[in-house]
Design a protein around this motif. Structure first.
Motif, PDB file in Angstrom:
ATOM      1  N   PHE A 150     -20.453  27.163 -21.581  1.00 12.89           N
ATOM      2  CA  PHE A 150     -21.317  25.989 -21.414  1.00 12.89           C
ATOM      3  C   PHE A 150     -22.079  25.670 -22.699  1.00 12.89           C
ATOM      4  O   PHE A 150     -22.251  26.523 -23.567  1.00 12.89           O
ATOM      5  CB  PHE A 150     -22.326  26.239 -20.285  1.00 12.89           C
ATOM      6  CG  PHE A 150     -21.687  26.792 -19.028  1.00 12.89           C
ATOM      7  CD1 PHE A 150     -20.712  26.067 -18.359  1.00 12.89           C
ATOM      8  CD2 PHE A 150     -22.055  28.044 -18.537  1.00 12.89           C
ATOM      9  CE1 PHE A 150     -20.124  26.576 -17.207  1.00 12.89           C
ATOM     10  CE2 PHE A 150     -21.474  28.557 -17.391  1.00 12.89           C
ATOM     11  CZ  PHE A 150     -20.492  27.829 -16.720  1.00 12.89           C
ATOM     12  N   CYS A 151     -22.569  24.408 -22.796  1.00 14.42           N
ATOM     13  CA  CYS A 151     -23.364  24.020 -23.962  1.00 14.42           C
ATOM     14  C   CYS A 151     -24.593  24.939 -24.056  1.00 14.42           C
ATOM     15  O   CYS A 151     -25.096  25.396 -23.019  1.00 14.42           O
ATOM     16  CB  CYS A 151     -23.880  22.590 -23.839  1.00 14.42           C
ATOM     17  SG  CYS A 151     -22.626  21.348 -23.559  1.00 14.42           S
ATOM     18  N   CYS A 171     -27.666  25.149 -21.386  1.00 17.19           N
ATOM     19  CA  CYS A 171     -27.267  24.579 -20.094  1.00 17.19           C
ATOM     20  C   CYS A 171     -27.683  25.513 -18.957  1.00 17.19           C
ATOM     21  O   CYS A 171     -27.498  26.725 -19.034  1.00 17.19           O
ATOM     22  CB  CYS A 171     -25.758  24.373 -20.060  1.00 17.19           C
ATOM     23  SG  CYS A 171     -25.182  23.793 -18.439  1.00 17.19           S
ATOM     24  N   HIS A 220     -26.324  26.081 -16.277  1.00 17.59           N
ATOM     25  CA  HIS A 220     -25.196  26.784 -15.650  1.00 17.59           C
ATOM     26  C   HIS A 220     -25.168  28.263 -16.038  1.00 17.59           C
ATOM     27  O   HIS A 220     -24.741  29.109 -15.251  1.00 17.59           O
ATOM     28  CB  HIS A 220     -23.858  26.143 -16.061  1.00 17.59           C
ATOM     29  CG  HIS A 220     -23.650  24.746 -15.528  1.00 17.59           C
ATOM     30  ND1 HIS A 220     -24.583  24.075 -14.784  1.00 17.59           N
ATOM     31  CD2 HIS A 220     -22.577  23.907 -15.627  1.00 17.59           C
ATOM     32  CE1 HIS A 220     -24.105  22.877 -14.454  1.00 17.59           C
ATOM     33  NE2 HIS A 220     -22.892  22.749 -14.959  1.00 17.59           N
ATOM     34  N   CYS A 269     -18.499  20.839 -15.204  1.00 17.87           N
ATOM     35  CA  CYS A 269     -18.626  21.897 -16.206  1.00 17.87           C
ATOM     36  C   CYS A 269     -18.683  23.285 -15.562  1.00 17.87           C
ATOM     37  O   CYS A 269     -18.124  24.243 -16.070  1.00 17.87           O
ATOM     38  CB  CYS A 269     -19.875  21.679 -17.050  1.00 17.87           C
ATOM     39  SG  CYS A 269     -19.861  20.103 -17.921  1.00 17.87           S
ATOM     40  N   ASN A 276     -27.942  19.326 -11.685  1.00 21.01           N
ATOM     41  CA  ASN A 276     -28.618  18.842 -12.896  1.00 21.01           C
ATOM     42  C   ASN A 276     -28.827  17.338 -12.834  1.00 21.01           C
ATOM     43  O   ASN A 276     -29.098  16.688 -13.820  1.00 21.01           O
ATOM     44  CB  ASN A 276     -27.884  19.283 -14.165  1.00 21.01           C
ATOM     45  CG  ASN A 276     -26.437  18.867 -14.151  1.00 21.01           C
ATOM     46  OD1 ASN A 276     -26.043  17.967 -13.416  1.00 21.01           O
ATOM     47  ND2 ASN A 276     -25.629  19.500 -14.979  1.00 21.01           N
ATOM     48  N   GLY A 293     -22.314  15.761 -15.661  1.00 24.63           N
ATOM     49  CA  GLY A 293     -22.275  16.209 -17.051  1.00 24.63           C
ATOM     50  C   GLY A 293     -20.910  16.009 -17.682  1.00 24.63           C
ATOM     51  O   GLY A 293     -20.769  15.417 -18.747  1.00 24.63           O
ATOM     52  N   CYS A 338     -29.264  19.688 -17.909  1.00 29.58           N
ATOM     53  CA  CYS A 338     -28.121  19.448 -18.780  1.00 29.58           C
ATOM     54  C   CYS A 338     -28.686  18.977 -20.120  1.00 29.58           C
ATOM     55  O   CYS A 338     -29.069  17.819 -20.256  1.00 29.58           O
ATOM     56  CB  CYS A 338     -27.226  18.376 -18.168  1.00 29.58           C
ATOM     57  SG  CYS A 338     -26.016  17.680 -19.304  1.00 29.58           S
ATOM     58  N   PRO A 339     -28.789  19.886 -21.080  1.00 29.11           N
ATOM     59  CA  PRO A 339     -29.394  19.485 -22.352  1.00 29.11           C
ATOM     60  C   PRO A 339     -28.611  18.382 -23.055  1.00 29.11           C
ATOM     61  O   PRO A 339     -29.194  17.564 -23.764  1.00 29.11           O
ATOM     62  CB  PRO A 339     -29.365  20.770 -23.189  1.00 29.11           C
ATOM     63  CG  PRO A 339     -29.024  21.880 -22.266  1.00 29.11           C
ATOM     64  CD  PRO A 339     -28.374  21.298 -21.066  1.00 29.11           C
ATOM     65  N   SER A 340     -27.321  18.338 -22.838  1.00 28.57           N
ATOM     66  CA  SER A 340     -26.514  17.362 -23.573  1.00 28.57           C
ATOM     67  C   SER A 340     -26.795  15.929 -23.134  1.00 28.57           C
ATOM     68  O   SER A 340     -26.656  15.003 -23.912  1.00 28.57           O
ATOM     69  CB  SER A 340     -25.032  17.666 -23.403  1.00 28.57           C
ATOM     70  OG  SER A 340     -24.754  18.908 -23.989  1.00 28.57           O
ATOM     71  N   TYR A 341     -27.167  15.719 -21.892  1.00 27.32           N
ATOM     72  CA  TYR A 341     -27.461  14.349 -21.440  1.00 27.32           C
ATOM     73  C   TYR A 341     -28.884  14.198 -20.927  1.00 27.32           C
ATOM     74  O   TYR A 341     -29.672  13.421 -21.460  1.00 27.32           O
ATOM     75  CB  TYR A 341     -26.463  13.914 -20.360  1.00 27.32           C
ATOM     76  CG  TYR A 341     -25.069  13.772 -20.892  1.00 27.32           C
ATOM     77  CD1 TYR A 341     -24.733  12.695 -21.722  1.00 27.32           C
ATOM     78  CD2 TYR A 341     -24.100  14.724 -20.622  1.00 27.32           C
ATOM     79  CE1 TYR A 341     -23.449  12.568 -22.232  1.00 27.32           C
ATOM     80  CE2 TYR A 341     -22.823  14.605 -21.135  1.00 27.32           C
ATOM     81  CZ  TYR A 341     -22.497  13.523 -21.939  1.00 27.32           C
ATOM     82  OH  TYR A 341     -21.246  13.417 -22.450  1.00 27.32           O
TER      83      TYR A 341
HETATM   84  S1  SF4 Z   1     -22.496  18.766 -20.531  1.00 25.28           S
HETATM   85 FE1  SF4 Z   1     -24.391  19.312 -19.546  1.00 25.28          FE
HETATM   86  S2  SF4 Z   1     -23.752  20.283 -17.648  1.00 25.28           S
HETATM   87 FE2  SF4 Z   1     -21.969  20.280 -18.969  1.00 25.28          FE
HETATM   88  S3  SF4 Z   1     -22.040  22.268 -19.994  1.00 25.28           S
HETATM   89 FE3  SF4 Z   1     -23.052  20.810 -21.323  1.00 25.28          FE
HETATM   90  S4  SF4 Z   1     -25.185  20.965 -20.785  1.00 25.28           S
HETATM   91 FE4  SF4 Z   1     -24.053  21.937 -19.131  1.00 25.28          FE
END
Ligand code: SF4
Lengths: 371, 420
Positions: B13-14, B17, B19, B48, B119, B123, B196-199
Motif C-alpha cells: 500500500f501507499c 495508508c 490499510h 487496494c 476510507n 482509492g 487514503c493519503p493519496s486522495y
Molecule cells: S490509493 Fe489510497 S487506499 Fe489505495 S493504497 Fe494508496 S493510500 Fe491506500
C-alpha cells in the motif's frame, strides 16, 4: 422384458433426480418462472438447499460452496441469468465446478415468463469476456432430462468449470407420461481431489490442461482461487507470460476435452436434406422428419445436445449434405449464425419462430419448397 | 507449525495508508488466537485492500468487486467447520455495491468476519465518492464537497441482527476487537475508519477521523445481538421417484391415432387441473400423453389453456400442427383463441354464454358453467368424453379420485346431468 411402469411428470422432475443421483449436493436459487419446479424438486431432493436473496448472491454462494468442495447447482431464466453473468465469469476464471440450468422463456427483457423460447444461445456463447466457450448442453426430450444433466455435472468436475444446461418452459413445465423402466441407472460421480504431498499449485495444468482441485477445507496445502488475471499459483498478475498462458488455457481445456463430452443424436437418411435442431424444436423436427419419410422424402436429422463449443463432428456431418435446415425457436437463427456466420450460405435454410412452437407443417413446407 | 501469516513485512500500500494498520492488526489478532494459517480463509475483492492476498500464507480467495461477503458466505456455509475462520477484507466501495450481501449475512448470522476498510472514497479508481462518503467530504467527483449523507453500515448490520458489530478508528493496536470478532460464532462486522493519503488527505487538508465521527454525531463502539442459530434445509426424500403415482392400464380406449384436445377457460377455474385429470384418465386407458399449459404469469387472472396430446403409440409427440378439438368455457378462453379459430376445422365445444366465432369448425354448444365456474373445465371434459368416447368415462372418475378431487367437484350432479 419388464412391463412398462407409466408415470406422469414434468421435465424438471427428471432433471433434478438425475442430478441428485449423479452427485449434485446443493441447490441455491431464487424463484423465477419457468425454473420454479426445478427449485421445488431440488428443495425436496438435494442434500442441501439455500434460498438466495437474488441471482448475484446465488452464483457467489455457489462459488463459495464449490471452493469448499461441494457440487452446487442452480436453475434460472434470462432475467436471473443476466444478473449471474459477471459471477459466472468469476467461477470460470477461478475454475469452480457447478451446473447452471437455464430454463429459457420468451424475451427480450422480462418478455413472457410462461412462454417457451430458445433465445439465449448467443448470450451464452458470448457471456465470457474474451469470448471463451463454456460447455453448454441442450435438453431436447424427456429422455435427455435424465441422460444429459449427469453428463453436464461430470463435465463440470472433470474440466473444473461451470457448465450450462439449456432447456425451456416446454420441458420444465410440460407434463408427460413416461416409462419409469426406461430410465438408465445413474452412477454417482467419483470425485478426486489433489492427494500428493508435493506443494500444491492451484492452477498448474495436467496433460488435459485441467488443474487438479483442492478445496479450502484442506490444511495440507495453501489453496488460492482468483478471479483476476493470475499465474499458476493463483497470484494476481498484470499480464505476465505465465498469467496470459493460464488465461488462454481456459479456452484450451474446454476445446481439447470437447470430444469427451460431445453428445448428439444423428439419424442418417440419404445425403439430400439435413435438419439440424436442438432444445424444444427437436421434437417437432422429429415429427416432421417422420412424416416426410412417410411421404418418401429422405431427410436426415441432427439433434445437437452438446451445443457449445461446436464440435467438428457436426461440420463433418453437415459437409455430406446438399441442403441444411436449421430449426430453432428464436427469431434470428442463433445456432445457424454460430454454425455458419452472419451471412447464411445459399444451401442453408433457417426455420424460426417466436411465441409459438414451430409447427410440423412449417418444417415440412420448407423442406419441400427448398428440397 | 508455520505461524507466519504474511510472507513479507512490506505490504503493497501507499505510505501512510490505513490499510497497513488493518493488515497488521489482523495478523496480530490471528497470532493471539494461535491460529494455523491454513485454518484461515481470507476473501478479498477489488480495491487496494485486495492486493494483500499475494502476501498471505493462509488460503486466499480473490473475487469480484463488492461480492466478497457473498462469496465468503458460500465458503462458510460449505465448510461448516468452527475451526476454520473466514475473514473478508472489503472496501467502502465494495460494501456499497454489495450491501445486500452484508445484510443477508447479518440476517442469517453466518459465521464470518468482515472488515470494512472505510476510507470514505474509492482509492483504486481515482478517489471518487462512495456511499460511505460523508457530507462535506471532498473527493475527485465531489470537488466542491459531497452534498449527500453517508450510509451507516453498522446501524444497518445491527438492525439486520448481526451478532457482532464494531466501529473503530484505525490505530496502532485494535487487534482485540478483531479477536472478539473472529471468536464470535456468527456474523461479525468491523468498520475501520481510515485514511487514503493519496486522495483523501490531499483534498481534505488537516482532516481528522475523530472530527468526522464527531460531526456525524457518531462514535467508536462494539455492539452485539444474540447469536442466531438455524438448521440447514436438508432433503425430505432420497428419491423423488419413490412416492410417485404409477399408472397401470385399467381401461380400454378407442383411439387409433394421435389426437389433441385444447381446453381454454379462465385462470382460477381449474383448467390445468382438469387437463391433468383428463391426462391421468388417458394414461389409465393405456394411452401416452403430453400436457402443456399456457397462461399469463399472474395466477388467477386472465386465460388459462391446457393442451393434451394423447396417442396409442408408445410415446406421445410433444406438439401437433393444430388441435382436433377445442373446448372453450369462458370469455377469457374465447378472446385468446379468436385468431386460431378462424382456420380451425375440428370440433369446437363452446359454452352457451359465448358468441359464435368466425370459424370453419363444427360447433357444439352446452352450458358448461351450470355447476359454477370452478366446475366448468372438468365438467366440459366429462361432456366431451361422454360425447366422443375416446375411452371409458370411468377412467376420468378414477383420475379425479387419484387427484383427490372427486369431492371437490359437483361430481354427482355431473353424473345426473350427463346420465353416466
Ligand atoms: S490509493 Fe489510497 S487506499 Fe489505495 S493504497 Fe494508496 S493510500 Fe491506500
Amino acid at each position: 422384458m419388464e412391463s412398462s411402469k407409466k408415470i406422469f411428470i414434468n421435465g424438471s422432475f427428471l432433471i433434478i433426480e438425475s442430478l441428485a443421483r449423479a452427485g449434485a449436493e446443493v441447490f441455491i436459487g431464487y424463484p423465477i418462472t419457468p425454473a420454479n419446479y426445478l427449485y421445488l424438486y431440488s428443495s425436496k431432493r438435494l442434500p442441501l438447499t439455500f434460498h438466495a436473496p437474488d441471482e448475484i448472491t446465488t452464483l457467489q454462494w455457489m462459488s463459495g460452496l464449490s471452493a469448499s468442495g461441494k457440487l452446487p447447482i442452480t436453475a434460472t431464466s434470462f432475467p436471473g441469468f443476466a444478473l449471474m453473468i459477471e459471477s459466472i465469469n468469476m467461477a470460470f476464471m477461478m475454475e469452480l465446478p457447478m451446473v447452471i440450468i437455464l430454463a429459457q422463456r420468451l424475451g427480450p427483457s422480462t418478455g413472457t415468463a410462461t412462454c417457451g423460447a430458445s433465445g439465449d444461445l448467443l448470450l451464452v456463447r458470448g457471456m465470457i469476456s474474451g469470448g471463451y466457450p463454456v460447455p453448454t448442453f441442450s435438453i431436447s426430450s424427456f429422455q435427455d432430462c435424465w441422460d444429459i444433466p449427469p453428463k453436464a455435472l461430470e463435465t463440470s468436475v472433470k474440466l473444473r468449470t461451470p457448465v450450462i444446461i439449456l432447456t425451456s418452459k416446454e420441458i420444465t413445465m410440460t407434463n408427460r407420461s413416461f416409462d419409469l423402466n426406461s430410465l438408465k441407472e445413474i452412477k454417482k460421480l467419483d470425485r478426486k481431489f489433489y492427494e500428493s504431498n508435493e506443494n500444491y499449485i492451484p492452477y498448474k495444468p495436467e496433460k488435459d490442461f485441467v488443474p487438479q482441485f483442492l478445496p479450502l477445507s484442506t490444511t495440507k496445502h495453501q489453496v488460492r482461487f482468483t478471479a483476476s488475471t493470475h499465474d499458476q499459483k493463483g497470484i494476481l498478475q498484470h499480464s505476465t507470460r505465465e498469467a496470459l498462458e493460464n488465461t488462454a488455457r481456459l479456452q484450451k481445456k474446454v476445446l481439447y476435452n470437447l470430444k469427451n463430452y460431445t453428445y448428439f443424436d444423428y439419424q442418417e437418411d440419404g445425403y439430400e436434406n439435413l435438419i439440424i435442431t436442438y432444445d424444444v424444436s427437436s421434437s417437432v423436427s422429429q415429427e416432421a422428419v417422420r412424416e416426410l419419410r412417410n411421404e418418401k422424402i429422405s431427410v436426415s436429422l441432427l439433434v445437437v445436445k452438446t451445443i457449445l463449443p461446436v464440435s467438428e463432428i457436426y461440420y463433418e456431418i453437415i459437409s455430406k449434405y446438399k441442403r441444411i435446415f436449421v430449426v430453432e425457436e428464436n427469431l434470428s437463427g442463433q445456432f445457424c449464425e454460430i454454425l455458419f456466420g452472419s451471412e447464411t450460405p445459399k444451401n442453408v435454410v433457417k426455420i424460426n419462430s417466436i411465441g409459438n412452437m414451430i409447427g410440423i407443417d412449417q418444417i415440412k413446407e420448407e423442406v419441400k419448397k427448398n428440397g | 507449525m508455520d505461524k507466519q501469516f504474511f510472507n513479507s513485512n512490506k505490504l503493497p500500500f501507499c505510505p501512510g495508508c490505513g490499510h497497513h494498520l488493518i493488515s497488521q492488526n489482523t495478523e496480530k489478532a490471528l497470532s493471539k488466537l494461535q491460529m494455523d494459517p491454513k485454518d484461515v480463509i481470507l476473501v478479498t475483492d477489488i480495491g487496494c485492500h485486495g492486493i494483500i492476498d499475494k502476501f498471505a500464507n493462509f488460503h486466499t480467495v480473490h473475487g469480484l468487486h463488492g461480492r466478497s461477503v457473498a462469496l465468503a458466505a458460500g465458503i462458510s456455509l460449505g465448510l461448516k467447520n468452527k475451526k476454520k475462520k473466514v475473514i473478508v477484507f472489503i472496501g467502502d466501495g465494495g460494501a456499497t455495491i454489495g450491501m445486500q450481501h452484508i445484510l443477508e449475512a447479518s440476517r442469517l448470522d453466518l459465521d464470518l468476519t468482515v472488515i470494512i476498510h472505510n476510507n470514505m472514497l474509492y482509492g483504486m479508481t481515482g478517489g471518487q465518492a462512495s456511499g460511505f462518503t460523508p457530507k462535506g467530504f471532498i473527493t475527485t467527483t465531489t470537488p466542491q464537497e459531497s452534498r449527500t449523507r453517508n450510509y451507516n453500515i453498522c446501524d444497518l448490520a445491527l438492525s439486520a441482527k448481526a451478532s457482532f458489530v464494531a466501529r473503530v478508528i484505525a490505530k496502532p493496536d485494535f487487534s482485540d476487537i478483531i479477536v472478539s470478532g473472529i471468536k464470535n460464532d456468527g456474523f461479525s462486522l468491523i468498520e475501520v475508519l481510515e485514511l487514503c493519503p493519496s486522495y483523501a488527505l490531499k483534498m481534505n487538508k488537516n482532516m481528522k477521523l475523530s472530527k468526522i465521527l464527531e460531526d456525524l454525531q457518531e462514535e467508536e463502539f462494539v455492539k452485539t445481538n444474540p447469536n442466531y442459530k438455524w438448521d440447514f434445509y436438508t432433503n425430505s426424500t432420497e428419491n423423488l421417484l419413490e412416492d410417485i403415482k404409477i399408472f397401470e392400464k385399467k381401461y380400454n380406449n378407442n383411439v387409433n391415432k394421435t389426437l389433441c384436445i385444447q381446453i381454454s377457460g379462465s385462470a382460477g377455474e381449474g383448467v390445468q387441473t382438469a387437463g391433468e385429470a383428463f391426462s391421468y384418465a388417458a394414461i389409465l386407458s393405456g394411452l401416452s400423453v403430453n400436457q402443456r399449459g399456457s397462461y399469463p404469469v399472474t395466477v388467477g387472472v386472465g386465460f388459462s389453456t391446457s393442451e393434451i396430446i394423447f396417442s396409442p403409440e408408445n410415446e406421445s409427440t410433444y406438439s401437433v400442427n393444430t388441435p382436433d378439438i377445442i373446448i372453450i368455457t369462458s370469455t377469457d378462453g374465447f378472446s385468446v383463441n379468436i385468431e386460431k379459430l378462424k382456420n380451425f376445422k375440428g370440433i369446437l365445444y363452446l359454452d352457451l354464454s359465448l358468441q359464435t366465432p368466425q370459424t370453419e369448425a363444427k360447433i357444439i354448444r352446452y352450458d358448461f358453467r351450470k355447476f359454477g365456474p370452478k366446475n366448468s373445465a372438468i365438467f366440459a371434459l366429462f361432456y366431451v368424453l361422454k360425447d366422443l368416447q375416446f375411452f371409458n368415462i370411468e377412467s376420468l372418475t378414477e383420475a379425479l379420485e387419484k387427484l383427490n378431487l372427486k369431492n371437490k367437484v359437483s361430481f354427482e350432479k355431473f353424473k345426473e346431468d350427463l346420465n353416466f
